[in-house]
Design an enzyme around this catalytic site. Structure first.
Site, mmCIF file in Angstrom:
data_model
loop_
_atom_site.group_PDB
_atom_site.id
_atom_site.type_symbol
_atom_site.label_atom_id
_atom_site.label_comp_id
_atom_site.label_asym_id
_atom_site.label_seq_id
_atom_site.Cartn_x
_atom_site.Cartn_y
_atom_site.Cartn_z
ATOM 1 N N TYR A 177 -15.534 21.792 -12.065
ATOM 2 C CA TYR A 177 -15.910 20.462 -12.548
ATOM 3 C C TYR A 177 -17.101 19.970 -11.729
ATOM 4 O O TYR A 177 -17.109 20.056 -10.498
ATOM 5 C CB TYR A 177 -14.678 19.594 -12.321
ATOM 6 C CG TYR A 177 -14.680 18.158 -12.709
ATOM 7 C CD1 TYR A 177 -15.099 17.744 -13.971
ATOM 8 C CD2 TYR A 177 -14.180 17.204 -11.822
ATOM 9 C CE1 TYR A 177 -15.032 16.405 -14.325
ATOM 10 C CE2 TYR A 177 -14.100 15.866 -12.174
ATOM 11 C CZ TYR A 177 -14.540 15.466 -13.426
ATOM 12 O OH TYR A 177 -14.466 14.150 -13.768
ATOM 13 N N ASP A 230 -7.191 22.843 -9.280
ATOM 14 C CA ASP A 230 -7.300 21.756 -10.247
ATOM 15 C C ASP A 230 -6.661 22.263 -11.539
ATOM 16 O O ASP A 230 -7.227 23.099 -12.248
ATOM 17 C CB ASP A 230 -8.771 21.402 -10.459
ATOM 18 C CG ASP A 230 -8.973 20.236 -11.426
ATOM 19 O OD1 ASP A 230 -8.033 19.907 -12.177
ATOM 20 O OD2 ASP A 230 -10.083 19.669 -11.436
ATOM 21 N N ARG A 234 0.813 -1.207 0.000
ATOM 22 C CA ARG A 234 0.000 0.000 0.000
ATOM 23 C C ARG A 234 0.850 1.264 0.000
ATOM 24 O O ARG A 234 0.385 2.343 -0.353
ATOM 25 C CB ARG A 234 -0.931 -0.013 1.219
ATOM 26 C CG ARG A 234 -2.083 0.979 1.131
ATOM 27 C CD ARG A 234 -3.126 0.762 2.219
ATOM 28 N NE ARG A 234 -2.550 0.842 3.542
ATOM 29 C CZ ARG A 234 -2.478 -0.172 4.409
ATOM 30 N NH1 ARG A 234 -2.948 -1.366 4.063
ATOM 31 N NH2 ARG A 234 -1.951 -0.005 5.602
#
Length: 415
Positions: free
Chosen positions: A128, A200, A74
Site C-alpha cells: 500500500y 497487512d 483513553r
C-alpha cells in the site's frame, strides 16, 4: 483495546463464522442480562473522558492498566472493548487486539512497536503506497532503514536480509496489483532469521486468511474497509499473540492512541454482517472478472479468485475466502483513454477506498513506485500498463457489467 482473557461470550471457536460474528463482543456486563429490563442487543455507546470512583480506597485498589477495566477514557470503555474482543475472537492465535484511528495508524503503531533506530525493515514491493511513504519518511526520521523486495521471489527476499534486519512487512494480496505472496515460504524464511513478521491482511480479513496460524507475529487491518462496510468511519486494528499484544498495547498508550466510541459502534455494526457482504462481493467480483477476461479491450485481469489469474494457485492453497477488490489491465491505449473509461462509469464512484457497500473505480499506476520488481508484470507488453482497480459493492452484477461495457466503449473511442 482488549485481550481475550476472561471472556464471557456465548460464541466459541467451535461455532461457525456467522455465529461468531453475531455473538462476539456481547458480554452481559456490556449489554445487560438477557430477559432483564434494560438488556440490549449491542453494547451502548459509552462516551466519557473521565471514569469516576466511589472513594479513594476504590481508586487506590484499582488494578493498574488492566484490559477491560474502567480507568480513564483513553484506555477505552465497553464500546471499544467489545469491538477489540470481537476482533480478537476472529483471529486464531491472538491474545488481544489494539484499535487505532485508521489503518495507516495501525501499520505505524505495529512498526513503531517492533523497530528501533538502526534497524532494517523489509517491505514487500506491492505494499500500500502509504506504507511505502512511511518507510521513506516516518521510519527514516526515526533512524530505521526500509528496503523493498520482490514478493514473488522468496530467494531474493532472503538475500535482502542483513544482520540489522529486524522485521518484514507483508501485504497479500497487494491492494493495487493484487499480488499474492507465498506467505508460508516468506514466513519460514523470516522465522529462520529471527525476523518479526507483520502482515497487512485487509484484503482477505480473518474470514479469508488467518495470518497468525501461518506463523505471522502481528496481523493488521484497516477496519475502514470490510469491517466498517458503509464508508462512514475510519479505524485500524493490530492483533497478536501474548508477547506482541502487550507490546503493541503499551506503545499505543504511549502514543496516546484512542478511537471514538461512536466509530467503534459503527464498526461493531458492520462486523455483524461481514460474512454476508464478503460472500456477495466475492461472488460478484468473480463474475465481473470472468466477463472482463473475455473482453478484447482487456489485456489481463488481476483477480486471484479467477482461474488463470496471477496468484490463483497460491490463493486456492492458502485462503478460505476473497473479497470484491481486483484490478484489470487495458490492452494498450493511453492514460487519457483510461480516464475516459472511468469517467463514463455511472455506478462506480471515483474514490480511494474499498470494502464498502458501493462500487468504486480508480486508476492503477504502480510503475513509478516499484523499486525491487517491475511493472507491468513479466510477460505483459510495455504498452499494457494502464490499469483500473475495481471495488465491487452490493449492486446487481448485471448492472455493473452494463456499466463497465459502457466504460470500455468510451475507452475504445479514445484509444
Amino acid at each position: 483495546m482488549s485481550s481475550s482473557d476472561d471472556k464471557n461470550s456465548p460464541a466459541s471457536p467451535a461455532h461457525g463464522i456467522g455465529t461468531r460474528l453475531v455473538e462476539t463482543g456481547r458480554r452481559p456486563e456490556w449489554t445487560g442480562t438477557p430477559g432483564h429490563p434494560g438488556a440490549v442487543v449491542s453494547p451502548a455507546v459509552w462516551r466519557a473522558s473521565t471514569h469516576l470512583y466511589p472513594d479513594m480506597a476504590a481508586l487506590r485498589a484499582h488494578p493498574a492498566n488492566t484490559d477491560g477495566k474502567f480507568y480513564y477514557g483513553r484506555r477505552g470503555a465497553p464500546t471499544q472493548w467489545a469491538l477489540a474482543e470481537a476482533l480478537t475472537e476472529l483471529e486464531p492465535g491472538a491474545a488481544g487486539t489494539v484499535l487505532y484511528p485508521s489503518g495507516v495508524a495501525a501499520i505505524a503503531g505495529a512498526l513503531l512497536t517492533v523497530l528501533r533506530p538502526g534497524d532494517v525493515l523489509l517491505m514487500t514491493d506491492s505494499a500500500y503506497e502509504p506504507s511505502r511513504t512511511m518507510g521513506r519518511g516516518l521510519l527514516k526520521d526515526f533512524g530505521v532503514e526500509t528496503r523493498w523486495f520482490d514478493p514473488q521471489d522468496p530467494a531474493a527476499f532472503e538475500s535482502t536480509i542483513c544482520p540489522r534486519t529486524r522485521a518484514v512487512l507483508l501485504e497479500s494480496p497487494g491492494s493495487l496489483t493484487i499480488e499474492v505472496h507465498d506467505i508460508p515460504a516468506l514466513l519460514a524464511i523470516a522465522k529462520a532469521h529471527g525476523l518479526v513478521s507483520v502482515i497487512d491482511n485487509t484484503w482477505a480479513s480473518p474470514l479469508g486468511f488467518t495470518p497468525l496460524t501461518h506463523g505471522a507475529d502481528i496481523t493488521v487491518m484497516s477496519l475502514t474497509k470490510h469491517v466498517g462496510g458503509h464508508s462512514d468511519a475510519m479505524m485500524g486494528s493490530a492483533s497478536a499473540g501474548t508477547e506482541w499484544y502487550r507490546k503493541l498495547r503499551l506503545r499505543a498508550q504511549g502514543l496516546g492512541n484512542v478511537v471514538s466510541p461512536d466509530d467503534a459502534a459503527l464498526m461493531l455494526r458492520g462486523l455483524r454482517t461481514l460474512s454476508l457482504r464478503l460472500e456477495r462481493e466475492t461472488a460478484s467480483a468473480l463474475t465481473l472478472a470472468r466477463w472482463l477476461d473475455a473482453q478484447p479491450e482487456v489485456a489481463r485481469v488481476l483477480c486471484p479468485m479467477l482461474p488463470g489469474s496471477p496468484g490463483h494457485d497460491l490463493w486456492v492453497r492458502d485462503f478460505t475466502g476473497g473479497c470484491g477488490l481486483f484490478s484489470f489491465v487495458l490492452n494498450g491505449g493511453t492514460s487519457a483513454a483510461r480516464d475516459a473509461l472511468i469517467d463514463a462509469l455511472h455506478l462506480f464512484g471515483i474514490g480511494y477506498s474499498w470494502g464498502g457497500f458501493e462500487s468504486l473505480a480508480t486508476p492503477v499506476d504502480p510503475a513509478p513506485i516499484r523499486t525491487a520488481s517491475r511493472w507491468p508484470f513479466a510477460g505483459m507488453a510495455e504498452e499494457d500498463r494502464f490499469g483500473v482497480r475495481l471495488s465491487i459493492g452490493l449492486e446487481d452484477t448485471a448492472d455493473l457489467i452494463a456499466d463497465l461495457a459502457g466504460g470500455l466503449a468510451a475507452w475504445k473511442a479514445h484509444a
